[in-house]
Design a protein around this motif. Structure first.
Motif, PDB file in Angstrom:
ATOM      1  N   VAL A 170       0.854  -1.190   0.000  1.00 14.49           N
ATOM      2  CA  VAL A 170       0.000   0.000   0.000  1.00 14.49           C
ATOM      3  C   VAL A 170       0.891   1.242   0.000  1.00 14.49           C
ATOM      4  CG1 VAL A 170      -1.828   1.254   1.189  1.00 14.49           C
ATOM      5  CG2 VAL A 170      -1.755  -1.251   1.293  1.00 14.49           C
ATOM      6  N   LEU A 171       0.642   2.149  -0.947  1.00 16.13           N
ATOM      7  CA  LEU A 171       1.451   3.359  -1.085  1.00 16.13           C
ATOM      8  C   LEU A 171       0.587   4.608  -1.004  1.00 16.13           C
ATOM      9  CD1 LEU A 171       4.015   5.010  -1.946  1.00 16.13           C
ATOM     10  CD2 LEU A 171       3.311   4.577  -4.326  1.00 16.13           C
ATOM     11  N   ASP A 172       0.980   5.535  -0.125  1.00 14.99           N
ATOM     12  CA  ASP A 172       0.367   6.857  -0.086  1.00 14.99           C
ATOM     13  C   ASP A 172       1.228   7.779  -0.947  1.00 14.99           C
ATOM     14  OD1 ASP A 172      -0.711   9.314   0.399  1.00 14.99           O
ATOM     15  OD2 ASP A 172      -0.429   9.293   2.576  1.00 14.99           O
ATOM     16  N   LEU A 173       0.669   8.250  -2.040  1.00  9.99           N
ATOM     17  CA  LEU A 173       1.417   9.060  -3.001  1.00  9.99           C
ATOM     18  C   LEU A 173       1.766  10.447  -2.469  1.00  9.99           C
ATOM     19  CD1 LEU A 173      -0.700   8.105  -6.130  1.00  9.99           C
ATOM     20  CD2 LEU A 173       1.661   7.423  -5.700  1.00  9.99           C
ATOM     21  N   ASP A 174       1.133  10.861  -1.385  1.00  8.47           N
ATOM     22  CA  ASP A 174       1.352  12.211  -0.851  1.00  8.47           C
ATOM     23  C   ASP A 174       2.202  12.191   0.414  1.00  8.47           C
ATOM     24  OD1 ASP A 174      -0.236  13.479  -2.822  1.00  8.47           O
ATOM     25  OD2 ASP A 174      -2.025  12.821  -1.768  1.00  8.47           O
ATOM     26  N   SER A 175       3.097  11.234   0.516  1.00  6.45           N
ATOM     27  CA  SER A 175       3.941  11.153   1.708  1.00  6.45           C
ATOM     28  C   SER A 175       5.403  11.328   1.326  1.00  6.45           C
ATOM     29  CB  SER A 175       3.697   9.819   2.416  1.00  6.45           C
ATOM     30  OG  SER A 175       3.909   8.735   1.533  1.00  6.45           O
ATOM     31  N   GLU A 176       6.285  10.719   2.084  1.00  4.60           N
ATOM     32  CA  GLU A 176       7.722  10.809   1.871  1.00  4.60           C
ATOM     33  C   GLU A 176       8.092  10.493   0.416  1.00  4.60           C
ATOM     34  OE1 GLU A 176      11.596  10.887   1.718  1.00  4.60           O
ATOM     35  OE2 GLU A 176      10.547  11.556   3.527  1.00  4.60           O
ATOM     36  N   PRO A 177       8.859  11.380  -0.262  1.00  2.00           N
ATOM     37  CA  PRO A 177       9.203  11.150  -1.673  1.00  2.00           C
ATOM     38  C   PRO A 177       9.921   9.824  -1.930  1.00  2.00           C
ATOM     39  CG  PRO A 177       9.751  13.395  -1.019  1.00  2.00           C
ATOM     40  CD  PRO A 177       9.354  12.675   0.232  1.00  2.00           C
ATOM     41  N   MET A 178      10.550   9.274  -0.905  1.00  2.00           N
ATOM     42  CA  MET A 178      11.254   8.007  -1.085  1.00  2.00           C
ATOM     43  C   MET A 178      10.296   6.849  -1.329  1.00  2.00           C
ATOM     44  SD  MET A 178      13.208   5.677   1.711  1.00  2.00           S
ATOM     45  CE  MET A 178      11.585   5.081   2.202  1.00  2.00           C
ATOM     46  N   TYR A 179       9.081   6.921  -0.782  1.00  2.00           N
ATOM     47  CA  TYR A 179       8.151   5.784  -0.842  1.00  2.00           C
ATOM     48  C   TYR A 179       7.770   5.377  -2.261  1.00  2.00           C
ATOM     49  CZ  TYR A 179       7.549   6.368   4.236  1.00  2.00           C
ATOM     50  OH  TYR A 179       7.750   6.460   5.588  1.00  2.00           O
ATOM     51  N   PRO A 180       7.404   6.319  -3.151  1.00  2.00           N
ATOM     52  CA  PRO A 180       7.092   5.895  -4.525  1.00  2.00           C
ATOM     53  C   PRO A 180       8.277   5.215  -5.214  1.00  2.00           C
ATOM     54  CG  PRO A 180       6.244   8.095  -4.124  1.00  2.00           C
ATOM     55  CD  PRO A 180       7.105   7.750  -2.950  1.00  2.00           C
ATOM     56  N   LEU A 181       9.503   5.687  -4.895  1.00  2.00           N
ATOM     57  CA  LEU A 181      10.700   5.068  -5.474  1.00  2.00           C
ATOM     58  C   LEU A 181      10.838   3.629  -4.995  1.00  2.00           C
ATOM     59  CD1 LEU A 181      13.333   5.216  -7.072  1.00  2.00           C
ATOM     60  CD2 LEU A 181      14.430   6.201  -5.044  1.00  2.00           C
ATOM     61  N   VAL A 182      10.665   3.417  -3.698  1.00  2.00           N
ATOM     62  CA  VAL A 182      10.726   2.067  -3.136  1.00  2.00           C
ATOM     63  C   VAL A 182       9.650   1.194  -3.761  1.00  2.00           C
ATOM     64  CG1 VAL A 182      10.382   0.703  -1.036  1.00  2.00           C
ATOM     65  CG2 VAL A 182      11.735   2.792  -0.943  1.00  2.00           C
ATOM     66  N   PHE A 183       8.443   1.742  -3.898  1.00  2.00           N
ATOM     67  CA  PHE A 183       7.303   1.006  -4.449  1.00  2.00           C
ATOM     68  C   PHE A 183       7.597   0.507  -5.861  1.00  2.00           C
ATOM     69  CE2 PHE A 183       3.045   0.674  -6.319  1.00  2.00           C
ATOM     70  CZ  PHE A 183       2.349   0.012  -5.327  1.00  2.00           C
ATOM     71  N   ARG A 184       8.134   1.403  -6.703  1.00  2.00           N
ATOM     72  CA  ARG A 184       8.416   1.036  -8.088  1.00  2.00           C
ATOM     73  C   ARG A 184       9.534  -0.007  -8.176  1.00  2.00           C
ATOM     74  NH1 ARG A 184       7.910   6.669  -8.758  1.00  2.00           N
ATOM     75  NH2 ARG A 184      10.176   6.900  -8.857  1.00  2.00           N
ATOM     76  N   VAL A 185      10.613   0.237  -7.444  1.00  4.29           N
ATOM     77  CA  VAL A 185      11.748  -0.684  -7.485  1.00  4.29           C
ATOM     78  C   VAL A 185      11.348  -2.057  -6.961  1.00  4.29           C
ATOM     79  CG1 VAL A 185      14.029  -1.158  -6.514  1.00  4.29           C
ATOM     80  CG2 VAL A 185      13.480   1.143  -7.299  1.00  4.29           C
ATOM     81  N   LEU A 186      10.614  -2.059  -5.865  1.00  3.68           N
ATOM     82  CA  LEU A 186      10.223  -3.315  -5.237  1.00  3.68           C
ATOM     83  C   LEU A 186       9.237  -4.089  -6.102  1.00  3.68           C
ATOM     84  CD1 LEU A 186      10.736  -4.958  -2.717  1.00  3.68           C
ATOM     85  CD2 LEU A 186       8.884  -3.734  -1.587  1.00  3.68           C
TER      86      LEU A 186
END
Length: 497
Positions: A170-186
């Motif tokens: 589960v990803l919140d797109l409006d949070s820490e900028p690192m999270y979308p990067l982790v989401f895509r890579v993972l």
């Protein structure tokens, strides 16, 4: 005459090596990677080096343009600012060797082009995009602790060691900028290895219905195994602490916080400006959240605790005090009231870069063939080495890139804090975890599997209530019946034919 020559040689030998360290970069507080945010790390290190290494005379200069507001804009001027200054110093004929030691934002690749052409040692302390092709970056060394290369491995190796073969992300797109990067890579890494179900939402645009989310979480079958009864029990939640709190409140209401479900949260670093994951916010739900936190595994991407850095608490506290004093005394850093919390990872990396440079220079001066202007040869002296500095242990791989310190914690209900139980252990580029202490999970020493024996709905056949027929006998009878039907069909077919 011989005595005069000997005396002259001794004088020459005793003369300190003059070196100039240049730090180009962005100013301000638009990011933690500016020279005004990391500056005290350079300053404190420089004071120490001048005292410890009397055989090296260090000079240091910042290069910047106060009118440039952010990293994106600075990219267009970075090479001009550095090259203009370099040639004003005389270029290759400058009176002393020059080394680039800089935080770096979006522009390090551009600095690298110049450093490679000038054969100049180039060290970055807050960027993570080091080129691992040494024909392109022959002089580039990186002391940043952020695990960019291993963003996917951080979680994949955790799933692997726990034998979690299906994970709800589960990803919140409006949070820490690192999270979308982790989401895509993972997502890309796990696609053929771990079955995932991905949810993305925007907390600023609309509230996520966590009740519906958890209902699907507990009943959704992995997309690659729809014919199997394999329900998700592990959720990776990439969002802020406030959203995790809402998720855990709903999970507690559904009975999902009793040890059979695992919620994984992550944060780049334990740093107030990033986010603070705490159970206590002094409202009526604190005790519910404290109990629910027992179901949370917490991943810290940059562990800058004394244990994570391999320094003593007293040693780190002393450095923090000195960094704070530099902020307070120098108006250039724009943080005299310490309103902006100092970024410990970046200050520690800057300090380490300066100390490592001094160590390598000091060692190299004993080599009669040492050329302080040969950036390629100097950079090779950093590779495949472990440096112990006052701000932590730095392990560089064969490319000159720092191996990160990642920790994974469980919630200690006795202390009310997260406690580290495994840390990253990277050898020759192979990401693994090493145990620090046994995990404690609801009075047990193991994290739960993907699914309990009876399933989360409690309706697996082998666990149904007995109705006079034992489970084994039921399966045996069903097996005989299936065989009889198959044999009968074959015989009937022969008769008809």
């Amino acid at each position: 005459m011989w005595l005069c020559c000997t005396t002259s040689l001794l004088c020459l030998t005793a003369k300190p090596l003059d070196v100039l360290i240049v730090t180009p970069g962005l100013t301000g507080f638009s990011t933690t990677t500016t020279i005004t945010q990391t500056g005290p790390g350079f300053e404190v290190a420089l004071h120490r080096l001048k005292t410890v290494y009397t055989n090296i005379a260090f000079s240091h200069v910042y290069l910047y343009n106060l009118s440039i507001p952010d990293c994106g804009t600075f990219v267009y001027d970075a090479q001009y600012i550095l090259s203009k200054w370099f040639y004003e110093q005389g270029g290759d004929r400058s009176p002393m060797p020059i080394y680039i030691v800089t935080p770096g934002c979006l522009e390090p690749g551009l600095y690298n082009q110049l450093a490679a052409a000038w054969n100049m040692l180039f060290i970055t302390v807050t960027t993570s995009d080091l080129s691992r092709d040494k024909s392109i970056s022959p002089t580039w060394i990186n002391t940043n602790i952020f695990p960019t290369m291993f963003l996917g491995d951080v979680f994949y190796r955790l799933f692997l060691m726990q034998n979690w073969t299906s994970v709800y992300m589960v990803l919140d797109l409006d949070s820490e900028p690192m999270y979308p990067l982790v989401f895509r890579v993972l997502d890309k890494l796990l696609r053929s290895k771990v079955q995932t179900f991905n949810i993305q939402y925007s907390s600023e645009k609309e509230d996520l219905d966590f009740k519906v989310l958890l209902e699907r979480f507990a009943t959704q079958r992995p997309r690659l195994a729809a014919f199997l009864y394999n329900i998700y029990s592990v959720m990776l939640f990439l969002g802020p602490a406030a959203q995790l709190r809402l998720l855990l409140l709903s999970a507690a209401a559904r009975g999902h916080t009793t040890g059979e479900y695992v919620f994984i949260a992550a944060v780049p670093v334990l740093y107030k400006a990033q986010d603070t994951f705490m159970w206590q916010t002094f409202d009526q739900n604190d005790e519910i959240i404290r109990a629910a936190y027992r179901s949370v595994i917490f991943v810290t991407m940059m562990d800058v605790s004394p244990s994570g850095l391999h320094v003593t608490e007293a040693q780190l506290d002393e450095l923090k005090s000195k960094w704070a004093a530099e902020f307070k005394s120098n108006p250039f850093y724009g943080n005299q009231d310490l309103k902006n919390e100092p970024s410990i990872p970046h200050l520690a990396s800057a300090n380490a870069a300066m100390e490592m440079l001094a160590q390598v220079l000091n060692e190299s001066m004993a080599d009669p063939d040492f050329d302080p202007r040969n950036g390629r040869a100097l950079a090779r002296r950093f590779l495949n080495r472990t440096f112990d500095t006052s701000s932590g242990r730095v392990i560089l791989d064969r490319f000159g890139d720092r191996t990160p310190s990642v920790s994974v914690s469980y919630f200690n209900d006795t202390t009310g804090d997260f406690q580290v139980y495994i840390r990253s252990n990277i050898t020759n580029g192979d990401y693994r975890y090493s145990a620090v202490t046994p995990v404690s999970w609801f009075n047990g020493s193991y994290l739960p599997p993907n699914e309990p024996m009876c399933g989360y709905m409690g309706d697996k056949l082998e666990c149904l209530p007995h109705t006079g027929i034992q489970t084994k006998e039921l399966f045996a009878g069903m097996g005989v019946a299936v065989v009889a039907v198959i044999v009968g069909s074959i015989c009937l077919g022969c008769l008809i034919r």
